[in-house]
Structures are given as structure tokens and as C-alpha cells.
Enzyme design. Structure first.
Site: not given
Ligand code: ADP
Length: 167
Positions: A97, A22, A46, A135
Site C-alpha cells: 500500500r 487482502h 501481541k 485490518s
């Protein structure tokens, strides 16, 4: 395109947590635009590990410690293109990516262009050394107590590692 003479963009994401991948995309965006909103999506996941406030604070801390100019850290919910317009941004920034992001981005781009033909999306290819990085991989390593050194920005590595160990 927007009438705003400043080149403003929004770099949206879950950033759960913010990674060196990032960071790389952010550096490219800062070099190309006058103002970059790094904006945490409020309703994207979620079960995020980091709350929206934690993610905003963490990214702001990195921006402050590294002295990165021309960046506003924010969060939003609702439609991304509406949010972009509300801050005067004519562009959305995304990272790609390898092929794993392409189909998703292709579809989202088509929908966004339908909703807001005046808002473009600019894609930066992930640097080869970051193309494997996500992540979710960092969350898995960190929760298991592994080292995340070199995978997240050094300025916020300790807070991320500590928080993941506790979760
Ligand atoms: P989202 O849930 O919106 O995909 P992410 O936080 O996973 O949010 O990613 C935000 C943006 O950064 C996306 O465009 C994603 O493709 C991009 N990105 C994620 N990891 C990397 C990386 N290692 N290198 C370059 N871009 C990346």
C-alpha cells in the site's frame, strides 16, 4: 528456484481480520499460481482480536462460500521461509500500500533472501480503492459499532462485525 513443477506460493499475514484489500491480493495470486497457501502468522501480533483458529476458520469459510479454487488456508509460526519450503512454495506473496509498506517489506525481503535465496517474494500493488485499508482500521470501526460493509469480504462480513462488536 524450487524443483516443484507446480507454482506454489504462500500469502502470509496477520489477517486480523481479512479485508477486501487482502481479498484483492489473493485474487491476483490465484490467477498467477497453481496453488496458494493463505497462511495466518501465529506469532505476528501481541494482542490480536481474532484468535488464529478464528482467522483460519473465517478465511476458510470465505474460500468455501465463494468457491475459490487452488487455495489452502493454514497457519504457521517460526520462520516464513522455512514454512514456504516445507509446503513446496518457491514464492511469498505480499501486498504493497503506497509507501507505508515499502520500507518494512524492503528489509524483510533482504533478510529472507539472505536466509533462503531460492525463495522469491512477489508484490502486488494494492488497488487504489483499497490503498487506505488496513485490518487495524476495520477493528477500530467495528469495535465502535460502525459499518464495515465493503471493507471486508461480504461472505464473512457478519461474523467479523458480530465478533468485533463483542470485543
Ligand atoms: P502483516 O502483519 O503480515 O503485515 P497483514 O494482515 O496486515 O499482515 O497484511 C498481510 C499482507 O497484505 C501484507 O503484505 C500487507 O501489506 C498486505 N495488505 C494489507 N492490507 C492491504 C490492502 N488494503 N491492499 C493490498 N494489500 C494489503
Amino acid at each position: 528456484m524450487s524443483e516443484n513443477p507446480m507454482r506454489v506460493c504462500v500469502y502470509p499475514g496477520s489477517f486480523d481480520p481479512f479485508t477486501v484489500g487482502h481479498h484483492d491480493v489473493l485474487e491476483h495470486a490465484v490467477a498467477m499460481f497453481d496453488l496458494v497457501y493463505v497462511s495466518v502468522l501465529n506469532n505476528g501480533m501481541k494482542h490480536p482480536v481474532f484468535s488464529v483458529d478464528e482467522r483460519v476458520d473465517m478465511i476458510q469459510r470465505m474460500v468455501d462460500l465463494e468457491g475459490i479454487q487452488k487455495v489452502v488456508v493454514s497457519h504457521f509460526d517460526g520462520l516464513l521461509v522455512e514454512y514456504a519450503r516445507s509446503v513446496g512454495a518457491s514464492c511469498i506473496i505480499r501486498g504493497l500500500r503506497a509507501t507505508m509498506d515499502f520500507e518494512y517489506e524492503f528489509q524483510i525481503n533482504a533478510l529472507n533472501r539472505h536466509l533462503a535465496p531460492d525463495v522469491d517474494t512477489v508484490y502486488f500493488m494494492a488497488s487504489p480503492e483499497h490503498s487506505f485499508l488496513s485490518s487495524s482500521a476495520i477493528r477500530e470501526i467495528g469495535v465502535l459499532g460502525g459499518s464495515i460493509q465493503g471493507l471486508v469480504p461480504e461472505s464473512i462480513e457478519n461474523i467479523i462485525a458480530e465478533r468485533l462488536r463483542k470485543s
